[in-house]
Write a protein that holds these residues in place. Structure first.
Motif, PDB file in Angstrom:
ATOM      1  N   GLY A 155     -17.121  17.285   4.974  1.00 40.53           N
ATOM      2  CA  GLY A 155     -15.667  16.894   5.318  1.00 40.53           C
ATOM      3  C   GLY A 155     -14.658  17.205   4.183  1.00 40.53           C
ATOM      4  N   THR A 199     -19.253  20.169  11.250  1.00 44.04           N
ATOM      5  CA  THR A 199     -18.150  20.740  11.607  1.00 44.04           C
ATOM      6  C   THR A 199     -18.002  20.803  13.138  1.00 44.04           C
ATOM      7  OG1 THR A 199     -17.828  21.680   9.401  1.00 44.04           O
ATOM      8  CG2 THR A 199     -16.039  22.469  10.897  1.00 44.04           C
ATOM      9  N   ALA A 257     -17.536  17.758  15.014  1.00 44.91           N
ATOM     10  CA  ALA A 257     -16.321  17.275  15.107  1.00 44.91           C
ATOM     11  C   ALA A 257     -15.206  18.222  15.755  1.00 44.91           C
ATOM     12  CB  ALA A 257     -15.776  16.992  13.822  1.00 44.91           C
ATOM     13  N   GLY A 277     -15.384  13.340  12.029  1.00 48.18           N
ATOM     14  CA  GLY A 277     -15.963  14.104  11.135  1.00 48.18           C
ATOM     15  C   GLY A 277     -16.813  13.409   9.952  1.00 48.18           C
TER      16      GLY A 277
END
Length: 408
Positions: free
Chosen positions: A66, A118, A121, A326
């Motif tokens: 993140g 990633t 998310a 995320g």
């Protein structure tokens, strides 16, 4: 299932395609575990370190995904992750020792951490519809990748144990090119994510409990994935075919069966039922560990329960804590992978003493996972109390635009 959920923006399909290729990498390696052990003179516990180093690095690296993606944007993070996987897989295939392969599997794990957290998310944030529908799309990509990976790995492994590693690198290069060309540039977050955010998120009891549940479940999962090829003692293509059946059933249940069970019985009963079913299968495999037909049927049948569990528990992670998705994904993955990294090594160690022992320990760990999950049943029931099991729209129009507008 509504056909509308399959009408998604190009961003979603670009990332989903890359996910398919990424998850093929898991199954590609599985059929060659025994050939690697035979050719390099290693035991099950040594070869299982291919999974341990991969998971340990991936789990710890999840804490920083993140922080990275919020500063450089989702697209750049995905591309860096894919590039690291390509390098790690290529160099792993060129090694002549188990230690060398293990080392570059760790680099592979670092790339996978940047990519997986990633990607999830991004899909959840960019998809049109609900969180649940976005998770189904993600799990569909996972299922297709896991199902086809063993077949490709078995075919390439019949040439040499090195070729599945090179196959991963080639497939990831295709995914990198597709992501670079089709995924719109993404802006860094307006408010960058703090490095400590995932650890702070674990202060939420519901998220921590689900993470520990997945950690324990990994002991059963990696007994199935990393140890079963040894007592099966079959060729690479035969192992690939068996795990293709497992992955195919996993894909079907994750996409079609899990949502039906959730609507009919609820999230908590769905996860508990799937875990209990998996524990029973592991116990049966423990009893019949010397019978190849029992092991084959057990591997394939386990896919049905794992597909249901994967979809429902991933959806729960996205909803159970009041944090950015995320961050929730990174926190959950840290506990699951870093804590569960010992699972494949332990299965190999136990298997060198008794071929039945890993299955019994795996079954016990999955039962303990059920007990842990039940301590947080109030959080899961709160999700089910929401309309559509908390299936709120994932993005507003403005948020969707922010994900797809380029830097310039």
């Amino acid at each position: 299932m509504s056909l509308a959920m399959w009408r998604q923006p190009r961003t979603v399909w670009s990332v989903a395609f890359a996910c398919v290729i990424s998850f093929m990498g898991i199954g590609l390696v599985d059929p060659i575990l025994k050939p690697i052990a035979d050719e390099l003179g290693a035991g099950p516990s040594q070869v299982s370190l291919l999974f341990t180093s991969y998971m340990a690095v991936m789990g710890v690296a999840m804490l920083g995904t993140g922080w990275v993606s919020s500063r450089v944007g989702a697209k750049r993070t995905l591309l860096v992750g894919l590039a690291l996987i390509i390098v790690g897989a290529s160099l792993a295939g060129s090694q002549d020792t188990v230690g060398g392969i293990v080392a570059f599997r760790a680099l592979w794990g670092l790339g996978n951490a940047l990519f997986i957290a990633t990607a999830l998310a991004t899909i959840v944030g960019a998809a049109v519809g609900s969180v649940g529908q976005a998770i189904v799309l993600y799990e569909a990509a996972l299922g297709v990748g896991i199902a086809t990976g063993p077949l490709v790995g078995g075919w390439l492994g019949g040439i040499s144990w090195r070729w599945p590693f090179f196959g991963v690198a080639i497939l990831m290069a295709i995914a990198l090119l597709a992501t670079a060309v089709t995924l719109p540039a993404t802006r860094p977050a307006a408010t960058p994510t703090a490095l400590s955010a995932p650890l702070r998120a674990l202060g939420h009891r519901g998220l921590l409990t689900v993470g520990i549940t997945a950690l324990l479940y990994n002991f059963g999962f990696f007994t199935l994935l990393a140890f079963t090829p040894f007592p099966l003692d079959l060729g690479a293509f035969s192992i690939g075919l068996i795990f293709f059946g497992w992955g195919l059933l996993l894909a079907i249940t994750s996409v079609f069966v899990a949502p039906l069970l959730q609507r009919r019985f609820g999230t908590l009963p769905g996860i508990v039922g799937a875990l209990l079913g998996f524990a029973v299968i592991l116990a049966v495999m423990g009893v019949g560990a010397h019978s190849k037909p029992v092991l084959v049927v057990g591997v394939v049948a386990a896919g049905a329960f794992l597909g249901v569990n994967n979809t429902l528990i991933t959806e729960t992670v996205m909803k159970v804590a009041p944090v950015e998705r995320g961050v929730a994904s990174a926190a959950y993955s840290f506990v699951r992978f870093a804590g569960g990294a010992v699972a494949p090594w332990l299965a190999g160690q136990l298997g060198e003493r008794s071929v039945q022992l890993p299955f019994w320990v795996g079954a016990g760990a999955v039962l303990l996972a059920v007990a842990v999950l039940l301590t947080a049943r109030s959080y899961l029931r709160a999700i089910d109390a929401e309309p559509g099991h908390g299936a709120e729209p994932i993005t507003s129009r403005i948020e969707a635009e922010a994900l797809t507008v380029g830097d310039a």
